[in-house]
Scaffold this active site. Structure first.
Site, PDB file in Angstrom:
ATOM      1  N   GLY A   1       0.830  -1.198   0.000  1.00 27.97           N
ATOM      2  CA  GLY A   1       0.000   0.000   0.000  1.00 27.97           C
ATOM      3  C   GLY A   1       0.861   1.242   0.000  1.00 27.97           C
TER       4      GLY A   1
ATOM      5  CD  GLN B   1       3.149   5.692   2.686  1.00 25.23           C
ATOM      6  OE1 GLN B   1       2.167   5.168   2.187  1.00 25.23           O
ATOM      7  NE2 GLN B   1       4.165   5.004   3.175  1.00 25.23           N
TER       8      GLN B   1
ATOM      9  CB  CYS C   1       5.038   2.024   7.221  1.00 24.95           C
ATOM     10  SG  CYS C   1       4.541   3.483   6.296  1.00 24.95           S
ATOM     11  CG  LEU C   2       6.431   0.846   1.147  1.00 24.98           C
ATOM     12  CD1 LEU C   2       5.854   1.189  -0.217  1.00 24.98           C
ATOM     13  CD2 LEU C   2       7.563  -0.162   1.010  1.00 24.98           C
TER      14      LEU C   2
ATOM     15  CG  HIS D   1      -0.644   1.008   7.217  1.00 26.61           C
ATOM     16  ND1 HIS D   1       0.353   0.532   8.023  1.00 26.61           N
ATOM     17  CD2 HIS D   1      -0.059   1.902   6.389  1.00 26.61           C
ATOM     18  CE1 HIS D   1       1.496   1.135   7.708  1.00 26.61           C
ATOM     19  NE2 HIS D   1       1.272   1.968   6.718  1.00 26.61           N
ATOM     20  CD  GLU D   2      -1.302   2.213   2.712  1.00 27.97           C
ATOM     21  OE1 GLU D   2      -0.919   3.386   2.572  1.00 27.97           O
ATOM     22  OE2 GLU D   2      -0.522   1.283   3.014  1.00 27.97           O
TER      23      GLU D   2
ATOM     24  CG  HIS E   1      -0.055   6.662   5.551  1.00 28.36           C
ATOM     25  ND1 HIS E   1       1.077   7.155   6.157  1.00 28.36           N
ATOM     26  CD2 HIS E   1       0.211   5.359   5.272  1.00 28.36           C
ATOM     27  CE1 HIS E   1       1.981   6.179   6.251  1.00 28.36           C
ATOM     28  NE2 HIS E   1       1.483   5.079   5.735  1.00 28.36           N
TER      29      HIS E   1
HETATM   30 ZN    ZN Z   1       2.411   3.268   5.663  1.00 25.32          ZN
END
Ligand code: ZN
Length: 153
Positions: free
Chosen positions: A46, A51, A88-89, A130-131, A134
Site C-alpha cells: 500500500g 508518502q 510501512c514503506l 493503515h493507508e 496516513h
Molecule cells: Zn504506511
C-alpha cells in the site's frame, strides 16, 4: 510512468491531514499510475498520497489480489479484531504489532470519480486501515507499544 520519492521517518508531510481530491483528470491518473509503480518497485502492499508528498486523500494498495485505487476513502464499518506485525514503506526496517479490525467496509471513489464499496478482511482490512490513517497524518508507529526485532516478524 515514473517512480516517486517515498518520504521517510520524521518528514513533516507524513503528519499532515490531507485534503479531498476534487479533480478527476489526467494529472490524477498520472499520480495514481506513478504511485502504483512506486509501491510495486518497493515491494509494498500500500502507498498513500502523503508518502509521496501529495497531501490529498488517496491511496493505492495490492495485497495480492490486484490493484485497488481509493480516492476520498472513508471506512464506513469495522468488525472484530486482529493482531499482527505491521510495517510501512516510510519507516524501513521498523515493525510492530498493531491491533486492527478483522473486517472493514470502505467507501471510495475510483479514478473517474465513481463511488464504490469494498469489504476487506485480514490483510486487506489491515492495509485499508493503515493507508487510511496516513490521510490523517497517523502512522502505524502511533499504534505500536513496542517495536519488534527482525527475527520476531
Ligand atoms: Zn504506511
Amino acid at each position: 510512468m515514473a517512480l516517486r520519492n517515498i518520504l521517510k521517518d520524521e518528514d513533516p508531510l507524513l503528519r499532515k491531514v490531507c485534503r479531498p481530491v476534487t479533480d478527476f483528470n489526467e494529472r490524477l491518473w498520472q499520480l495514481l499510475d506513478d504511485m502504483a509503480e512506486t509501491m510495486y518497485a518497493a515491494n509494498g502492499v500500500g502507498l498513500a498520497g502523503p508518502q509521496v508528498g501529495i497531501l490529498r486523500r488517496l491511496f493505492v494498495m495490492d495485497v495480492g489480489d490486484g490493484l485497488i485505487e481509493a480516492i476520498n476513502p472513508e471506512i464506513v464499518s469495522k468488525k472484530g479484531k486482529q493482531d499482527g506485525p505491521e510495517g510501512c514503506l516510510s519507516f524501513p526496517g521498523k515493525w510492530g504489532n498493531v491491533q486492527r479490525p478483522k473486517r472493514v467496509k470502505l467507501k471510495a471513489q475510483d479514478r473517474n470519480g465513481k463511488w464504490f464499496f469494498i469489504t476487506g478482511e485480514d490483510l486487506l482490512a489491515r492495509c485499508i486501515c493503515h493507508e487510511n490513517d496516513h490521510l490523517d497524518g497517523v502512522v502505524f508507529l502511533d499504534h505500536v507499544d513496542e517495536l519488534l526485532n527482525d527475527e520476531e516478524v
